[in-house]
Write a protein that holds these residues in place. Sequence first.
Motif, PDB file in Angstrom:
ATOM      1  N   GLU A 164      12.641   8.166  -0.143  1.00 56.74           N
ATOM      2  CA  GLU A 164      12.222   8.099  -1.546  1.00 56.74           C
ATOM      3  C   GLU A 164      12.427   6.692  -2.092  1.00 56.74           C
ATOM      4  OE1 GLU A 164      13.010  10.017  -5.956  1.00 56.74           O
ATOM      5  OE2 GLU A 164      14.258  10.669  -4.289  1.00 56.74           O
ATOM      6  N   PHE A 165      11.412   6.205  -2.775  1.00 54.65           N
ATOM      7  CA  PHE A 165      11.459   4.899  -3.421  1.00 54.65           C
ATOM      8  C   PHE A 165      10.954   5.079  -4.845  1.00 54.65           C
ATOM      9  CE2 PHE A 165      10.935   4.214   1.064  1.00 54.65           C
ATOM     10  CZ  PHE A 165      11.912   3.270   1.340  1.00 54.65           C
ATOM     11  N   ARG A 166      11.901   5.174  -5.796  1.00 51.79           N
ATOM     12  CA  ARG A 166      11.581   5.341  -7.220  1.00 51.79           C
ATOM     13  C   ARG A 166      10.559   6.447  -7.452  1.00 51.79           C
ATOM     14  NH1 ARG A 166      11.951  -0.776  -9.281  1.00 51.79           N
ATOM     15  NH2 ARG A 166      14.131  -1.005  -8.828  1.00 51.79           N
ATOM     16  N   GLY A 167      10.835   7.604  -6.898  1.00 54.00           N
ATOM     17  CA  GLY A 167      10.001   8.770  -7.126  1.00 54.00           C
ATOM     18  C   GLY A 167       8.826   8.923  -6.178  1.00 54.00           C
ATOM     19  N   ARG A 168       8.563   7.946  -5.350  1.00 56.72           N
ATOM     20  CA  ARG A 168       7.484   8.059  -4.368  1.00 56.72           C
ATOM     21  C   ARG A 168       8.108   8.358  -3.005  1.00 56.72           C
ATOM     22  NH1 ARG A 168       3.012   3.539  -3.934  1.00 56.72           N
ATOM     23  NH2 ARG A 168       2.677   4.347  -6.021  1.00 56.72           N
ATOM     24  N   HIS A 200       0.819  -1.219   0.000  1.00 57.72           N
ATOM     25  CA  HIS A 200       0.000   0.000   0.000  1.00 57.72           C
ATOM     26  C   HIS A 200       0.854   1.270   0.000  1.00 57.72           C
ATOM     27  CE1 HIS A 200       1.027  -0.281   4.237  1.00 57.72           C
ATOM     28  NE2 HIS A 200       0.512   0.912   4.439  1.00 57.72           N
ATOM     29  N   LEU A 201       2.153   1.148   0.213  1.00 55.49           N
ATOM     30  CA  LEU A 201       3.022   2.321   0.335  1.00 55.49           C
ATOM     31  C   LEU A 201       3.994   2.516  -0.818  1.00 55.49           C
ATOM     32  CD1 LEU A 201       4.113   2.114   4.087  1.00 55.49           C
ATOM     33  CD2 LEU A 201       2.653   3.841   3.047  1.00 55.49           C
ATOM     34  N   LEU A 202       4.495   1.419  -1.362  1.00 55.67           N
ATOM     35  CA  LEU A 202       5.598   1.507  -2.316  1.00 55.67           C
ATOM     36  C   LEU A 202       5.176   1.072  -3.715  1.00 55.67           C
ATOM     37  CD1 LEU A 202       8.416   0.054  -0.034  1.00 55.67           C
ATOM     38  CD2 LEU A 202       7.826   2.456  -0.436  1.00 55.67           C
ATOM     39  N   PRO A 203       5.848   1.603  -4.739  1.00 55.74           N
ATOM     40  CA  PRO A 203       5.507   1.246  -6.120  1.00 55.74           C
ATOM     41  C   PRO A 203       5.663  -0.256  -6.378  1.00 55.74           C
ATOM     42  CG  PRO A 203       7.051   3.100  -6.060  1.00 55.74           C
ATOM     43  CD  PRO A 203       6.952   2.567  -4.662  1.00 55.74           C
ATOM     44  N   ALA A 204       4.730  -0.826  -7.110  1.00 55.86           N
ATOM     45  CA  ALA A 204       4.752  -2.264  -7.411  1.00 55.86           C
ATOM     46  C   ALA A 204       6.047  -2.662  -8.113  1.00 55.86           C
ATOM     47  CB  ALA A 204       3.541  -2.638  -8.265  1.00 55.86           C
ATOM     48  N   GLU A 205       6.553  -1.808  -9.008  1.00 52.59           N
ATOM     49  CA  GLU A 205       7.785  -2.159  -9.719  1.00 52.59           C
ATOM     50  C   GLU A 205       8.983  -2.203  -8.771  1.00 52.59           C
ATOM     51  OE1 GLU A 205       7.237   2.292 -10.156  1.00 52.59           O
ATOM     52  OE2 GLU A 205       5.946   0.553 -10.430  1.00 52.59           O
ATOM     53  N   TYR A 206       8.960  -1.417  -7.730  1.00 53.69           N
ATOM     54  CA  TYR A 206      10.029  -1.459  -6.720  1.00 53.69           C
ATOM     55  C   TYR A 206       9.958  -2.772  -5.946  1.00 53.69           C
ATOM     56  CZ  TYR A 206      12.968  -0.222  -2.763  1.00 53.69           C
ATOM     57  OH  TYR A 206      13.950  -0.221  -1.818  1.00 53.69           O
ATOM     58  N   LEU A 207       8.754  -3.160  -5.550  1.00 55.72           N
ATOM     59  CA  LEU A 207       8.571  -4.379  -4.761  1.00 55.72           C
ATOM     60  C   LEU A 207       8.781  -5.644  -5.583  1.00 55.72           C
ATOM     61  CD1 LEU A 207       5.464  -3.329  -2.656  1.00 55.72           C
ATOM     62  CD2 LEU A 207       7.839  -3.481  -1.893  1.00 55.72           C
ATOM     63  N   ALA A 208       8.720  -5.555  -6.915  1.00 56.96           N
ATOM     64  CA  ALA A 208       8.827  -6.725  -7.781  1.00 56.96           C
ATOM     65  C   ALA A 208      10.240  -7.300  -7.848  1.00 56.96           C
ATOM     66  CB  ALA A 208       8.342  -6.390  -9.184  1.00 56.96           C
ATOM     67  N   GLY A 209      11.248  -6.477  -7.609  1.00 58.05           N
ATOM     68  CA  GLY A 209      12.622  -6.957  -7.758  1.00 58.05           C
ATOM     69  C   GLY A 209      13.408  -6.780  -6.484  1.00 58.05           C
TER      70      GLY A 209
END
Length: 177
Positions: free
Chosen positions: A158-162, A38-47
Amino acid sequence: MADSEEAAKAFEIADATPADAEAVLAVKDQAWREAYAHLLPAEYLAGPMDGGPERTERWRGYLTPDGARRFALVHRGGRVVGFAGAGPALDEDCPAPLQLYTAYVLAEMYGTGAAHAVVERVLGEQPALLWVFEDNPRARAFYAKLGFVPDGARQLAEFRGRFVSEIRMVREPPPPR
């Protein structure tokens, strides 16, 4: 409690070593996927979430005993299902001498006491500080049970712009007995 329920909650706490780096990273990645969707971009969590191939070596360094930092693992059924690490506080305005750097257990371990046990292994009852995502009510409630309270300090990560808000929580020493 039935024997099968007791077995499901059984775990062991052990000190971490550099050889545990890959298992720690696997737990960290899975715990982030379970807790932060719910907090971080899916693409960040994918790898792999904090770098490339060098991250295993970086974590081997973190897990190398140096007298100042301590990392511990939660084992269940022969595999690592959680970990925590603490050491000297990193904040410039250090409200406590010790900092809980990281603490994660997999969702399958929620409610077993494993998170409390592994944090206790690295912190004991010492005064400490930690940073936690502000929009993480489960973790904030867990840390409150351990005596941590927000002290008003905030920062953005910051996590990929978020950008995600973090708050600092501090635990005072226990009262004398």
